[in-house]
Design an enzyme around this catalytic site. Structure first.
Site, PDB file in Angstrom:
ATOM      1  N   GLU A  81       2.466  -0.720  -5.263  1.00  0.00           N
ATOM      2  CA  GLU A  81       3.239  -1.599  -4.371  1.00  0.00           C
ATOM      3  C   GLU A  81       2.398  -1.793  -3.121  1.00  0.00           C
ATOM      4  O   GLU A  81       2.283  -0.881  -2.299  1.00  0.00           O
ATOM      5  CB  GLU A  81       4.596  -0.958  -4.030  1.00  0.00           C
ATOM      6  CG  GLU A  81       5.494  -0.689  -5.224  1.00  0.00           C
ATOM      7  CD  GLU A  81       6.015  -1.960  -5.880  1.00  0.00           C
ATOM      8  OE1 GLU A  81       5.887  -3.048  -5.286  1.00  0.00           O
ATOM      9  OE2 GLU A  81       6.528  -1.867  -6.997  1.00  0.00           O
ATOM     10  N   GLU A  87      -2.524 -10.266   6.463  1.00  0.00           N
ATOM     11  CA  GLU A  87      -1.298  -9.499   6.607  1.00  0.00           C
ATOM     12  C   GLU A  87      -1.273  -8.938   8.029  1.00  0.00           C
ATOM     13  O   GLU A  87      -2.214  -8.273   8.448  1.00  0.00           O
ATOM     14  CB  GLU A  87      -1.242  -8.332   5.607  1.00  0.00           C
ATOM     15  CG  GLU A  87       0.007  -7.491   5.774  1.00  0.00           C
ATOM     16  CD  GLU A  87       0.080  -6.280   4.823  1.00  0.00           C
ATOM     17  OE1 GLU A  87      -0.944  -5.627   4.599  1.00  0.00           O
ATOM     18  OE2 GLU A  87       1.183  -6.005   4.319  1.00  0.00           O
ATOM     19  N   CYS A 113       6.162  -4.407   4.533  1.00  0.00           N
ATOM     20  CA  CYS A 113       5.299  -5.107   3.580  1.00  0.00           C
ATOM     21  C   CYS A 113       5.805  -6.501   3.250  1.00  0.00           C
ATOM     22  O   CYS A 113       5.027  -7.426   3.093  1.00  0.00           O
ATOM     23  CB  CYS A 113       5.181  -4.298   2.301  1.00  0.00           C
ATOM     24  SG  CYS A 113       6.785  -3.873   1.617  1.00  0.00           S
ATOM     25  N   LYS A 123       2.929  12.956  -1.852  1.00  0.00           N
ATOM     26  CA  LYS A 123       1.875  12.945  -0.819  1.00  0.00           C
ATOM     27  C   LYS A 123       2.248  11.859   0.188  1.00  0.00           C
ATOM     28  O   LYS A 123       1.955  10.696   0.001  1.00  0.00           O
ATOM     29  CB  LYS A 123       0.546  12.627  -1.484  1.00  0.00           C
ATOM     30  CG  LYS A 123      -0.697  13.151  -0.786  1.00  0.00           C
ATOM     31  CD  LYS A 123      -0.790  12.940   0.700  1.00  0.00           C
ATOM     32  CE  LYS A 123      -1.648  11.770   1.108  1.00  0.00           C
ATOM     33  NZ  LYS A 123      -1.453  11.398   2.526  1.00  0.00           N
ATOM     34  N   SER A 140      -1.729   0.181   1.214  1.00  0.00           N
ATOM     35  CA  SER A 140      -2.573  -1.005   1.417  1.00  0.00           C
ATOM     36  C   SER A 140      -3.228  -1.453   0.105  1.00  0.00           C
ATOM     37  O   SER A 140      -3.443  -0.647  -0.808  1.00  0.00           O
ATOM     38  CB  SER A 140      -3.663  -0.685   2.443  1.00  0.00           C
ATOM     39  OG  SER A 140      -4.454   0.378   1.965  1.00  0.00           O
TER      40      SER A 140
HETATM   41  P1  NAD Z   1      -2.538   3.217   3.335  1.00  0.00           P
HETATM   42  O1  NAD Z   1      -3.016   2.551   2.104  1.00  0.00           O
HETATM   43  O2  NAD Z   1      -3.505   3.461   4.434  1.00  0.00           O
HETATM   44  O3  NAD Z   1      -1.912   4.650   2.988  1.00  0.00           O
HETATM   45  C1  NAD Z   1      -0.886   4.806   2.030  1.00  0.00           C
HETATM   46  C2  NAD Z   1      -0.969   6.214   1.450  1.00  0.00           C
HETATM   47  O4  NAD Z   1      -2.167   6.331   0.694  1.00  0.00           O
HETATM   48  C3  NAD Z   1      -1.011   7.322   2.485  1.00  0.00           C
HETATM   49  O5  NAD Z   1      -0.264   8.422   2.028  1.00  0.00           O
HETATM   50  C4  NAD Z   1      -2.487   7.658   2.545  1.00  0.00           C
HETATM   51  O6  NAD Z   1      -2.731   8.961   3.024  1.00  0.00           O
HETATM   52  C5  NAD Z   1      -2.860   7.503   1.087  1.00  0.00           C
HETATM   53  N1  NAD Z   1      -4.289   7.298   0.807  1.00  0.00           N
HETATM   54  C6  NAD Z   1      -5.264   6.851   1.640  1.00  0.00           C
HETATM   55  N2  NAD Z   1      -6.449   6.816   0.981  1.00  0.00           N
HETATM   56  C7  NAD Z   1      -6.214   7.234  -0.292  1.00  0.00           C
HETATM   57  C8  NAD Z   1      -7.022   7.386  -1.445  1.00  0.00           C
HETATM   58  N3  NAD Z   1      -8.334   7.125  -1.432  1.00  0.00           N
HETATM   59  N4  NAD Z   1      -6.436   7.819  -2.589  1.00  0.00           N
HETATM   60  C9  NAD Z   1      -5.121   8.082  -2.632  1.00  0.00           C
HETATM   61  N5  NAD Z   1      -4.297   7.959  -1.558  1.00  0.00           N
HETATM   62  C10 NAD Z   1      -4.837   7.535  -0.403  1.00  0.00           C
HETATM   63  O7  NAD Z   1      -1.278   2.342   3.840  1.00  0.00           O
HETATM   64  P2  NAD Z   1      -0.433   2.487   5.176  1.00  0.00           P
HETATM   65  O8  NAD Z   1      -1.245   2.012   6.333  1.00  0.00           O
HETATM   66  O9  NAD Z   1       0.203   3.833   5.263  1.00  0.00           O
HETATM   67  O10 NAD Z   1       0.740   1.436   4.881  1.00  0.00           O
HETATM   68  C11 NAD Z   1       0.644   0.075   5.175  1.00  0.00           C
HETATM   69  C12 NAD Z   1       0.367  -0.753   3.942  1.00  0.00           C
HETATM   70  O11 NAD Z   1       1.321  -0.439   2.940  1.00  0.00           O
HETATM   71  C13 NAD Z   1       0.503  -2.235   4.195  1.00  0.00           C
HETATM   72  O12 NAD Z   1      -0.534  -2.935   3.569  1.00  0.00           O
HETATM   73  C14 NAD Z   1       1.841  -2.563   3.544  1.00  0.00           C
HETATM   74  O13 NAD Z   1       1.977  -3.914   3.169  1.00  0.00           O
HETATM   75  C15 NAD Z   1       1.859  -1.639   2.392  1.00  0.00           C
HETATM   76  N6  NAD Z   1       3.229  -1.428   1.921  1.00  0.00           N
HETATM   77  C16 NAD Z   1       3.616  -2.017   0.738  1.00  0.00           C
HETATM   78  C17 NAD Z   1       4.927  -1.879   0.306  1.00  0.00           C
HETATM   79  C18 NAD Z   1       5.394  -2.515  -0.969  1.00  0.00           C
HETATM   80  O14 NAD Z   1       6.454  -2.128  -1.473  1.00  0.00           O
HETATM   81  N7  NAD Z   1       4.676  -3.458  -1.543  1.00  0.00           N
HETATM   82  C19 NAD Z   1       5.833  -1.137   1.070  1.00  0.00           C
HETATM   83  C20 NAD Z   1       5.402  -0.562   2.260  1.00  0.00           C
HETATM   84  C21 NAD Z   1       4.082  -0.703   2.675  1.00  0.00           C
END
Ligand code: NAD
Length: 490
Positions: free
Chosen positions: A260, A392, A294, A181, A241
């Site tokens: 992550e 962040e 991240c 997804k 996130s």
């Molecule tokens: P996000 O949490 O908004 O979305 C991530 C994924 O989760 C997307 O596919 C989204 O559609 C899905 N999602 C949203 N709501 C959900 C729910 N209720 N249940 C299941 N899935 C759901 O994050 P983003 O804005 O796409 O990415 C940015 C964030 O990701 C930042 O906080 C960044 O630090 C983090 N990140 C962490 C790492 C790591 O390895 N630690 C790597 C890359 C990004």
């Protein structure tokens, strides 16, 4: 766009071996200029259930040997390699990172697939010497690793190819079936990966059941809740996130979960290092992918007496970066993925300047730069409670915070709910060891920045930055279970 992908990409989802549409679709836009570059289906809840059911059936039917799983992943790597230029252009079209960075991500994804292929051959158990306990001298015991079943792979927008590979590769290596997804705003690159997996399944000399790999697109919350509630999903590997990660943690019951999440990573530049070299790495680490990383450098910690020297070096490095169209050769920093990410960075920047921070360079955004583009910006006089330091920031900001001594630097490094990674530039091995021992983060990197990562390294945060580890071998362990086999000789 200066050099767009050949045609608009209107893609479908892969469910049970068929490419299928949905009743509703959503557009995908190029972040730099907003032009629509494609669209994807908005999966219905039933389609997500169908994908999980198909994966469960495929898992039960699959009998791929370790060597066949190696072949599937290795052939997928070759398919991605063959389509490398095409996939890099799709990535830049939907995500907005410079094409040179997109090419780098594709190259890493090929390596991550090859590393996963190799790991398929290393699902080792352990022989347990039973005579270590009195009375068991004639017994034998070993462990074997088994796949879990259906693994759900949920990924964010910032590395839509390699982060999906980090989940799908190890999950398949361990013998699982997968439902992917991708993020709603960057699904096209992930779909290209699943096309490569689908083609690879046809190429190799093995019976890969339909449904072993599936990809659904659409709203995170709608698809996410189905994934959380479906009993057949044994593991969820989520990158994104902290807010969504905590929701998953609280609603995943007995499923295996890898999270992550976000970071607010510090990098310390100490006074015994090559400041120009450190500053160049720090600016690179803060501004790649327009800061949407991240483990990017989020806070630069320096002793008071070298602040001026460090700030000058950071400004030189930041001003050497070219801001512009991500498809132009030579562009280092392009746009943010969407209005929401851009507006968050603008708000954090303005609030930090209002609170008294000094803009040493940059500070321009939007307008002629492009609607979602922010210049690399060095801020000095930043206090830990100012937003650019406390939150962040997914943008190219480089906030400099001064500390009185090394102990204060460690305290400040730990002054966050996050604990993803940290960096330290020093020539002093005692300081390096102390930072390694005392910084509360999943990775402490000496003489490089927080963002240092190779794809086979163990990688994952502490505190609000996550649970579990990625990195091929470690992810294979998460996606498999260890069974004990005991022999009693009597
Ligand atoms: P996000 O949490 O908004 O979305 C991530 C994924 O989760 C997307 O596919 C989204 O559609 C899905 N999602 C949203 N709501 C959900 C729910 N209720 N249940 C299941 N899935 C759901 O994050 P983003 O804005 O796409 O990415 C940015 C964030 O990701 C930042 O906080 C960044 O630090 C983090 N990140 C962490 C790492 C790591 O390895 N630690 C790597 C890359 C990004």
């Amino acid at each position: 766009m200066s050099q767009e992908v050949a045609t608009r990409l209107d893609k479908q989802m892969l469910i049970g071996g068929e490419w299928v549409d949905a009743d509703d679709r959503t557009d995908v836009a190029h972040p730099y200029d907003g032009e629509v570059v494609g669209s994807v289906p908005l999966a219905s809840e039933q389609q997500v259930v169908d994908a999980i059911d198909a994966a469960e059936a495929a898992f039960e039917a699959a009998s791929l040997s370790a060597y066949q799983r190696y072949e599937l992943l290795s052939e997928t790597a070759r398919q991605v390699e063959t389509r490398a230029d095409d996939i890099a252009r799709i990535l830049t079209s939907e995500q907005g990172k410079p094409l040179s960075e997109a090419r780098g991500e594709v190259d890493r994804a090929v390596q991550t697939l090859d590393l996963s292929a190799e790991q398929a051959k290393r699902m080792f158990g352990e022989y347990v010497p039973m005579d270590a306990q009195k009375g068991f001298a004639r017994d034998h015991c070993f462990t074997q690793r088994e796949p879990l079943g259906v693994v759900a792979a949920i990924t964010p927008f910032n590395f839509p190819l390699n982060l999906m590979v980090h989940k799908v590769g190890p999950a398949l290596a361990a013998g699982n079936a997968v439902v992917g997804k991708p993020a709603t705003n960057t699904p096209l690159t992930s779909i290209a990966l699943f096309e490569c997996l689908d083609d690879a399944a046809d190429e190799i000399d093995a019976d890969v059941p339909d449904g072993l790999v599936n990809v659904v697109t659409g709203s995170g919350s709608a698809t996410g809740d189905v994934i959380l509630e479906h009993d057949a999903v044994e593991a969820i590997s989520f990158t994104g996130s902290t807010a969504v990660g905590k929701y998953i943690a609280n609603n995943s019951g007995m499923k295996e979960v890898t999270l992550e999440l976000g970071g607010n990573d510090p990098t310390i530049i100490w006074d015994d290092t090559d400041i120009e070299e450190a500053a160049a790495q720090v600016v690179g680490g803060a501004c790649s992918n327009a800061g949407q990383v991240c483990n990017s450098v989020e806070r630069v910690l320096v002793p008071d007496h070298i602040e001026g020297e460090v700030v000058d070096a950071l400004v030189d490095a930041a001003e050497s970066l070219t801001v512009g169209d991500p498809f132009d050769d030579g562009t280092d920093v392009a746009s943010m993925v969407d209005d929401s990410q851009f507006e968050d960075v603008v708000d954090i920047f303005e609030a930090t300047v209002d609170a008294g921070a000094t803009v040493e360079c940059g500070g321009n955004y939007g307008g002629d730069l492009g609607p979602r583009t922010f210049e690399p910006t060095v801020l000095s006089g930043v206090d830990p409670e100012m937003p650019a330091a406390a939150e962040e920031t997914f943008g190219p900001l480089v906030p400099v915070i001064t500390v009185s001594d090394f102990e204060a630097a460690i305290d400040e490094a730990n002054n966050t709910n996050y604990g993803l990674e940290a960096g330290l530039f020093t020539q002093d091995i005692d300081r390096a060891k102390r930072a390694a021992d005392e910084i509360d983060a999943g990775g402490v990197n000496i003489n490089t920045v927080s963002g240092f990562r190779a794809d086979h390294m163990p990688y994952g945060g502490f505190k609000d930055s996550g649970v579990g580890k990625e990195g091929i071998k470690y992810a294979v362990e998460h996606f498999s279970r260890e069974k004990l086999v005991g022999f009693h000789q009597g």
